[in-house]
Each structure stands twice: as structure tokens, then as C-alpha cells.
Design a protein around this motif. Sequence first.
Motif, PDB file in Angstrom:
ATOM      1  N   ALA A 149      -1.753  -3.402   4.091  1.00  0.00           N
ATOM      2  CA  ALA A 149      -2.222  -4.756   3.999  1.00  0.00           C
ATOM      3  C   ALA A 149      -1.713  -5.995   4.448  1.00  0.00           C
ATOM      4  CB  ALA A 149      -2.827  -4.855   2.528  1.00  0.00           C
ATOM      5  N   VAL A 150      -0.106  -5.904   4.100  1.00  0.00           N
ATOM      6  CA  VAL A 150       0.611  -7.051   4.522  1.00  0.00           C
ATOM      7  C   VAL A 150       1.652  -6.470   5.482  1.00  0.00           C
ATOM      8  CG1 VAL A 150      -0.063  -8.295   2.462  1.00  0.00           C
ATOM      9  CG2 VAL A 150       1.961  -6.737   2.570  1.00  0.00           C
ATOM     10  N   ARG A 151       2.622  -7.653   6.003  1.00  0.00           N
ATOM     11  CA  ARG A 151       3.620  -7.377   6.357  1.00  0.00           C
ATOM     12  C   ARG A 151       4.494  -5.947   6.259  1.00  0.00           C
ATOM     13  NH1 ARG A 151       8.117 -11.952   8.792  1.00  0.00           N
ATOM     14  NH2 ARG A 151       9.261 -10.472  10.336  1.00  0.00           N
ATOM     15  N   PRO A 152       4.646  -4.899   6.866  1.00  0.00           N
ATOM     16  CA  PRO A 152       5.318  -3.803   6.327  1.00  0.00           C
ATOM     17  C   PRO A 152       6.754  -4.013   5.985  1.00  0.00           C
ATOM     18  CG  PRO A 152       4.767  -3.452   8.459  1.00  0.00           C
ATOM     19  CD  PRO A 152       4.250  -4.527   8.206  1.00  0.00           C
ATOM     20  N   ARG A 153       7.295  -3.688   5.136  1.00  0.00           N
ATOM     21  CA  ARG A 153       8.473  -4.026   4.670  1.00  0.00           C
ATOM     22  C   ARG A 153       9.030  -2.561   3.921  1.00  0.00           C
ATOM     23  NH1 ARG A 153       9.366 -10.473   4.959  1.00  0.00           N
ATOM     24  NH2 ARG A 153      10.291 -10.395   6.815  1.00  0.00           N
ATOM     25  N   PRO A 154      10.542  -2.504   3.650  1.00  0.00           N
ATOM     26  CA  PRO A 154      10.855  -1.349   2.995  1.00  0.00           C
ATOM     27  C   PRO A 154      10.697  -1.393   1.250  1.00  0.00           C
ATOM     28  CG  PRO A 154      12.742  -2.507   3.597  1.00  0.00           C
ATOM     29  CD  PRO A 154      11.780  -3.062   4.251  1.00  0.00           C
ATOM     30  N   LYS A 155      10.417  -0.642   0.702  1.00  0.00           N
ATOM     31  CA  LYS A 155      10.056  -0.598  -0.933  1.00  0.00           C
ATOM     32  C   LYS A 155      11.301   0.371  -1.484  1.00  0.00           C
ATOM     33  CE  LYS A 155       6.398  -2.212   0.745  1.00  0.00           C
ATOM     34  NZ  LYS A 155       6.167  -3.941   0.863  1.00  0.00           N
ATOM     35  N   SER A 156      11.815  -0.083  -2.626  1.00  0.00           N
ATOM     36  CA  SER A 156      12.917   0.623  -3.287  1.00  0.00           C
ATOM     37  C   SER A 156      12.331   0.947  -4.683  1.00  0.00           C
ATOM     38  CB  SER A 156      14.185  -0.161  -3.425  1.00  0.00           C
ATOM     39  OG  SER A 156      15.258   0.628  -3.881  1.00  0.00           O
ATOM     40  N   LEU A 157      12.141   2.628  -4.866  1.00  0.00           N
ATOM     41  CA  LEU A 157      11.222   2.976  -5.972  1.00  0.00           C
ATOM     42  C   LEU A 157      12.419   3.808  -6.618  1.00  0.00           C
ATOM     43  CD1 LEU A 157       9.181   3.684  -7.982  1.00  0.00           C
ATOM     44  CD2 LEU A 157       8.450   5.059  -6.510  1.00  0.00           C
ATOM     45  N   HIS A 158      12.858   3.439  -7.751  1.00  0.00           N
ATOM     46  CA  HIS A 158      13.975   4.134  -8.746  1.00  0.00           C
ATOM     47  C   HIS A 158      13.211   4.804  -9.856  1.00  0.00           C
ATOM     48  CE1 HIS A 158      16.613   1.068  -6.659  1.00  0.00           C
ATOM     49  NE2 HIS A 158      15.730   0.369  -6.858  1.00  0.00           N
ATOM     50  N   VAL A 159      13.477   6.091 -10.278  1.00  0.00           N
ATOM     51  CA  VAL A 159      13.081   6.801 -11.278  1.00  0.00           C
ATOM     52  C   VAL A 159      14.201   7.602 -12.174  1.00  0.00           C
ATOM     53  CG1 VAL A 159      11.616   8.590 -11.825  1.00  0.00           C
ATOM     54  CG2 VAL A 159      11.360   7.640  -9.587  1.00  0.00           C
ATOM     55  N   PRO A 160      14.201   7.149 -13.626  1.00  0.00           N
ATOM     56  CA  PRO A 160      15.393   7.868 -14.366  1.00  0.00           C
ATOM     57  C   PRO A 160      15.413   9.178 -14.182  1.00  0.00           C
ATOM     58  CG  PRO A 160      14.088   5.923 -15.272  1.00  0.00           C
ATOM     59  CD  PRO A 160      13.308   6.270 -14.179  1.00  0.00           C
ATOM     60  N   ILE A 161      16.524   9.858 -14.183  1.00  0.00           N
ATOM     61  CA  ILE A 161      16.606  11.099 -13.884  1.00  0.00           C
ATOM     62  C   ILE A 161      15.817  11.921 -15.004  1.00  0.00           C
ATOM     63  CG2 ILE A 161      18.482  13.048 -14.102  1.00  0.00           C
ATOM     64  CD1 ILE A 161      20.430  10.697 -13.458  1.00  0.00           C
ATOM     65  N   ALA A 162      16.060  11.857 -16.394  1.00  0.00           N
ATOM     66  CA  ALA A 162      15.050  12.333 -17.285  1.00  0.00           C
ATOM     67  C   ALA A 162      13.632  12.115 -17.061  1.00  0.00           C
ATOM     68  CB  ALA A 162      15.539  11.918 -18.767  1.00  0.00           C
ATOM     69  N   VAL A 163      13.170  11.184 -16.643  1.00  0.00           N
ATOM     70  CA  VAL A 163      11.608  11.015 -16.348  1.00  0.00           C
ATOM     71  C   VAL A 163      11.305  11.700 -15.069  1.00  0.00           C
ATOM     72  CG1 VAL A 163      10.014   9.244 -15.548  1.00  0.00           C
ATOM     73  CG2 VAL A 163      11.679   8.569 -17.338  1.00  0.00           C
ATOM     74  N   LEU A 164      12.114  11.726 -14.193  1.00  0.00           N
ATOM     75  CA  LEU A 164      11.832  12.704 -13.081  1.00  0.00           C
ATOM     76  C   LEU A 164      11.757  14.304 -13.413  1.00  0.00           C
ATOM     77  CD1 LEU A 164      11.670  12.583  -9.876  1.00  0.00           C
ATOM     78  CD2 LEU A 164      13.950  12.954  -9.700  1.00  0.00           C
ATOM     79  N   GLY A 165      12.625  14.821 -14.321  1.00  0.00           N
ATOM     80  CA  GLY A 165      12.448  15.979 -14.767  1.00  0.00           C
ATOM     81  C   GLY A 165      11.391  16.383 -15.817  1.00  0.00           C
ATOM     82  N   GLY A 166      10.953  15.289 -16.338  1.00  0.00           N
ATOM     83  CA  GLY A 166      10.114  15.678 -17.470  1.00  0.00           C
ATOM     84  C   GLY A 166       8.618  15.952 -17.117  1.00  0.00           C
TER      85      GLY A 166
END
Length: 522
Positions: A149-166
Amino acid sequence: MRPLGVELAFMLQDREVDTVFGIPGVHNIEIYRGVEQAGIRHVLTRHEQGAGFMADGYARATGKPGVCFVISGPGLTNILTPMGQAYSDSVPMLVISTVLDETAARRGPLHQMRDQEGAGRTVADWSETARTPEAAYQLLDRAFAEFLAVRPRPKSLHVPIAVLGGEAPAFPAGGMAEGQIGETWDGHISALAQALRQARRPLFLFGGGARWIGFAGPVLERWNAASMTTYAGRGVVPPGAPLHFGSYLARPSSAEALSRADAIFVFGSELAQGDLWRESLGTDTRLFRVDIDAEVLARPGQYPIYGDAFGVFDDLSRSVEEPLETDWTPAEIAATRARWKAEIDAERPGIVPVCDALSAALPENTMIFSDMTQFAYAAKEVWDMPKPGLWHHPTGFGTLGYALPAAIGGALGHDGPVMAIAGDYGFQYTIQELGTAAELGLSLPILLWDNNALGEIRDNMISAQISPVAVTLKNPEWRHLAAAYGCGYAEPASLGDLTAILNSAFTAGRPTLIRATPALGA
């Protein structure tokens, strides 16, 4: 219920992601639990910087977002440079990293950073931490929606370790359907058409944001309009177009050529420093600007149109269907181009003849990824592209080490030959990714421009009357290095030899390192 890491892998697959780049580590292995199950190809790189550049190249070759998996801490810091490059050059990239579950009350855990989210924010369009599965799903879909929808640019998504494995609820189906920016430009087409019809010397300037315009040549000929492109816009106007100034915008005297126009129409370019190498266009000619970046459109002294370059140009071509008479002549533009090309040949001897030979000999759909090297600096001006989106260069951020990993990503996404161009110094920034290219069995020629120096910096020092310091280096034995990685190697003795070697390398079944020196084009 499944772990969030598995859900995210399947969600990416559902959003048509088929390739990711990265390195598994103790902190992010949970996302790898679902990669094979989801049928996603994972490219194991030798360094996170390589992963980011490969994702960049893949995105430029396919138009799809490049996706990376990295660990917390150093995994993210290693990929910040590619993210900065993607931000500068408007490349859609999604970096999914883990982050420590808690950092305030405890010091010293593995990969700890004081502010990982803030570090990502320095080079990304946004950097957010998903502390619940639902937040991870929303942020992932937000990234893909904004890529469209807009000018494409990088996005940084961080996920806590415990949340990723839960355990996590199932990811939401669907996502944003493909589309384009809302047609907010309708009311401006008549103003553009009127300005075009009234102009005696209209000039169209195309940037990388206009690369989807594949029919500009015939339309410009019908209008008898002159044209020019940025480096990233090469190919929007086909080679040989009689009123095309080429990609010489960074020539100091291009300001004089632009001043000959009485109306300039800029499509898809912010006209950044790397496009101009001066503070401004250098003319007070009336400027009409089409872009999807509100910040670019907010600049004073122009008529701004918010919209997709392709859509606006297409509507304008339908609105002005008749041939137009102008005062431009092919002779004046050809003379200007010839003068600029001679300047470059004098500034960087030995490069222009090599460019001319390669331009004539390479397959038409060859995609090229270049590094910050003198060869590329000259080639970007003198080497016309047969169509847009074929030459990719780290223009805005200006990072070394881009060409090889970006070409690897490009080769995985482009349906045609791909080659890399690097200087002997910058090549060594990411030289380890030769192992990745060899492992993938890519028929990738790598043109190595070897002048045993940081040639551009050396020449700038001499020009500034500074004794050249720290600009020479001891290179490895390239032949043995290539052999160590299982790659081919060649040193062409002539321009004919070079083109033959390159074309053979496109079907070699392995990367080929091709060492060329300035003497080749002398």
C-alpha cells in the motif's frame, strides 16, 4: 494448538512466502520447527549480513518481500546494514528476530542488548516487539499490507523467545489481497495533460519507483518528449530512443540539459544525493512530481501528485493520445550523450570499452547486481538497460559487500541469467557467501574488477592533494580461493574472451569468479 514458531512459518507460507534466508541459533530454533512442514525453502547463509542482502536481491528480482530469520542480539546487529540499504532503496524486507524475554532486571544473559527494538528502528520503517501470538499475527499482516500500500521498506519484528516457543492459537487466514494505491490521482490527470500539451520542451525523469512502466518508449516518441533516468530507473526508456538523455543525471552539466526543458515530469524518484550528487536538480523549470512518499511530495516548488507511477503514466498516456510537436531534436541529445560518455571514459579509463562489450554480448534478460566499485560507477551511466528492473546497486546507503549475496538472492528469484559485479576490496566484505552460492549450485558469474586498491578513494585523495593512505591491499590468490569453494575461475585476456567466459558461466552449474583488470579495456 501448536507453538507460535510453527504457526508463523505456516502463516508466511499462507501469505505466499516460499523462500527465507537466515541462520538458526539457540534462540530462534522454534521458528525452524515449522519451516519444512510449511514447505518453505530456507537458504542457510554464512553471515546474517549475507542473509539480508540475499533477501534484498530476492525482493528486487521477484517483487515479493524478502524474509529473514535471525537470532537476538548479534543476529540483529549483523543484519542492520542490509536493512539500512533496503530502507534507502525502497526494498520490501521482513526481518523476524527473537528477543530476550526480560532485559530490565537481569544483566548478562546471552545476546542481551539494552534496546534491541530501538536498534532495529534506526534502519527499519518500523521495529516492534510482539509479546503475544495475536500481536505477532497482526504485525506480520501489517508488514505485508504496507509492502503493497505504501513505499516498501524493511520491517523489524521481534518475538520473545518464550512467546515463540509457547502454544498459540491458529493464525488468521487471508491477509491483504493484492492491489495498488488508491486512485487518488484522478483529479490531477487533466492538469498534467494540459501542462504536457502546452510544453515545447517536456522532459520525463524516471526513477526506480517507475520500473513497472514497460511501455514508456513508444508513448514518449508519440509525444516527442525528452527523457532521462536515475540509475535505478534505467530501462524504463529503451536503448536507442531518439530523445533519451540516458542515466547521466549525476553529470554536473545535466543541470544545463534539464534547464532546456520547460516542464519536467518526475515519476518515482526522490532525487536523493546518490541520484544527483549535487544539492538539487539545478534548474527552476516547473516540476510535476508523481510519488507514493508523502515526505517527497511535501517538498516546496513542485506540483505534487500522490499515486502509483505506473497508474498515473498509463492514465496520462490515455488522456493525451495525439502526437505532439516539440522543439527537441535527436541531434542535440545525441551530442550531449556523447560528450558525457567521453567524460566518463576520461575519468575512469578502461571501463567504458568493457561496458560496451558486455552490453552487446549479454543475454537481454540478464539481471545484474553490482557493488560499490569504480566499474559500477561508470557502468551505471554508460550502460543502458533493455528493460527496467535489471540492474540493482546499493545506491542510497552505499554499502560495500552487496553484490555477491544480493546476486545469490536474485538468482533464486529471477527467471533468467544473473551476474554479480564487485571490486576486489568490497568483494571481501561478504566473500564467505561464495560457499552459499556453491552449495546452491548457482550458475553465477562474478565479475571481479581488480585494481589492487580502494580505487575511488585513492583517486579522490589524489584529487584533494592528499597523499594516498590506507588504500592499497594484499589480495588473496583468487584462483585458489575459487577452487577452495568449488567455484570456477577465469582471467580473460581480451574483451572477446571476457564475453565468451561470461556466457559460458551462465550454464556452468556452479559460480565462476572472473578476474578483470583495467588493462582489459585499455
